[in-house]
Design an enzyme around this catalytic site. Structure first.
Site, PDB file in Angstrom:
ATOM      1  N   ASP A  37       0.841  -1.203   0.000  1.00  0.00           N
ATOM      2  CA  ASP A  37       0.000   0.000   0.000  1.00  0.00           C
ATOM      3  C   ASP A  37       0.871   1.247   0.000  1.00  0.00           C
ATOM      4  OD1 ASP A  37      -2.055  -1.841   0.380  1.00  0.00           O
ATOM      5  OD2 ASP A  37      -3.081  -0.607   1.876  1.00  0.00           O
ATOM      6  N   CYS A  62      -8.628   4.737   1.146  1.00  0.00           N
ATOM      7  CA  CYS A  62      -9.299   4.681   2.453  1.00  0.00           C
ATOM      8  C   CYS A  62      -8.537   5.510   3.470  1.00  0.00           C
ATOM      9  CB  CYS A  62      -9.366   3.245   2.962  1.00  0.00           C
ATOM     10  SG  CYS A  62     -10.234   2.089   1.878  1.00  0.00           S
ATOM     11  N   TYR A  94      -7.787 -13.908   4.805  1.00  0.00           N
ATOM     12  CA  TYR A  94      -6.561 -13.348   5.358  1.00  0.00           C
ATOM     13  C   TYR A  94      -6.738 -12.722   6.739  1.00  0.00           C
ATOM     14  CZ  TYR A  94      -8.719  -9.096   3.550  1.00  0.00           C
ATOM     15  OH  TYR A  94      -9.596  -8.082   3.287  1.00  0.00           O
ATOM     16  N   ASN A 105     -18.072  11.809   2.863  1.00  0.00           N
ATOM     17  CA  ASN A 105     -17.620  13.010   2.163  1.00  0.00           C
ATOM     18  C   ASN A 105     -17.620  14.161   3.167  1.00  0.00           C
ATOM     19  OD1 ASN A 105     -17.481  11.817  -0.383  1.00  0.00           O
ATOM     20  ND2 ASN A 105     -19.505  12.555  -1.022  1.00  0.00           N
ATOM     21  N   HIS A 151     -17.358   9.130  -0.621  1.00  0.00           N
ATOM     22  CA  HIS A 151     -16.363   8.539  -1.515  1.00  0.00           C
ATOM     23  C   HIS A 151     -15.025   8.244  -0.849  1.00  0.00           C
ATOM     24  CE1 HIS A 151     -19.295  10.279  -4.319  1.00  0.00           C
ATOM     25  NE2 HIS A 151     -18.882   9.341  -5.155  1.00  0.00           N
ATOM     26  N   GLU A 189      -4.062   0.290  -1.955  1.00  0.00           N
ATOM     27  CA  GLU A 189      -3.332  -0.847  -2.497  1.00  0.00           C
ATOM     28  C   GLU A 189      -2.747  -0.522  -3.868  1.00  0.00           C
ATOM     29  OE1 GLU A 189      -6.658  -0.786  -2.036  1.00  0.00           O
ATOM     30  OE2 GLU A 189      -7.312  -2.409  -0.720  1.00  0.00           O
TER      31      GLU A 189
END
Length: 226
Positions: A37, A62, A94, A105, A151, A189
């Site tokens: 990341d 994120c 995982y 937002n 978002h 990622e």
């Protein structure tokens, strides 16, 4: 700045970069997600940073926040908040559970998806997390400042961070704490633009070298900060 440092030197370089507001590349572990990341201190994110995350990383952008901040804002795990069969009995190969919380937002954004809009939301989340950590920005202030859905997806860090969980959420937040930054970090990622698969650690290291960024292994962060 070289990305080829290993062990303690890589962690020290990552701490220094993060303290300056620069991004760091973190590989969690080959036996976990096996992903790299790009991670930023949230308050340091501007539209150019969002462009880098969108174009050079390509995953979901994120913001991970400390568990205590999430509690101050009364934020649930998304799986607990959803009343739908698809949210029941979730299984991850995982990990035990997802860190996902609400997508938000900032209330001053328009659609929320542009680089400017997402940068504003992320930056203000960083400032709000810093204030919440000082006991000055609670759930009411959060609802007045941010709206959901949105978002930018929030992630809840585990209560004891690396002692509880070793995902990018906790690795980034532990790095932020060590660097004296706000308890909020952006994680995204890295996806290979040609294959669509996760970018390999070797490719991510090469990217870090080209861009003058620090690359650090999760195991080294665990050894130093865990």
């Amino acid at each position: 700045m070289s990305s080829t440092r290993t062990g303690v030197d890589a962690v020290a370089a990552a701490e220094a970069a993060f303290a300056r507001g620069e991004p760091v590349l973190i590989h969690d572990a080959a036996d976990r997600e096996g992903e790299v990341d790009i991670v930023y201190p949230a308050a340091a994110v501007d539209p150019e940073a969002v462009r880098r995350l969108r174009d050079d990383a390509g995953g979901l952008i994120c913001v991970a926040i400390d568990d205590a901040v999430a509690d101050a804002w009364d934020l649930p795990f998304l799986s607990d908040a959803l009343d739908h069969p698809a949210a029941e009995a979730a299984h991850l190969d995982y990990d035990d559970r997802s860190s996902f919380s609400l997508p938000v937002n900032h209330r001053e954004t328009f659609t929320g998806i542009t680089d400017d809009d997402r940068a504003l939301t992320i930056r203000e989340l960083g400032a709000a997390a810093d204030a919440a950590d000082a006991g000055q920005f609670g759930a009411d202030a959060f609802a007045e400042t941010f709206r959901s859905p949105g978002h930018v997806t929030l992630l809840r860090g585990a209560p004891d961070l690396l002692a509880d969980r070793q995902g990018h959420t906790e690795l980034g937040l532990a790095l932020a704490a060590a660097a004296g930054r706000e308890p909020a970090v952006v994680v995204c990622e890295m996806v290979d633009g040609e294959t669509g698969a996760a970018r390999t650690p070797a490719d991510a290291r090469a990217y870090a070298e080209r861009e003058g960024l620090v690359y650090v292994e999760g195991r080294d962060l665990l050894t130093r900060l865990g």
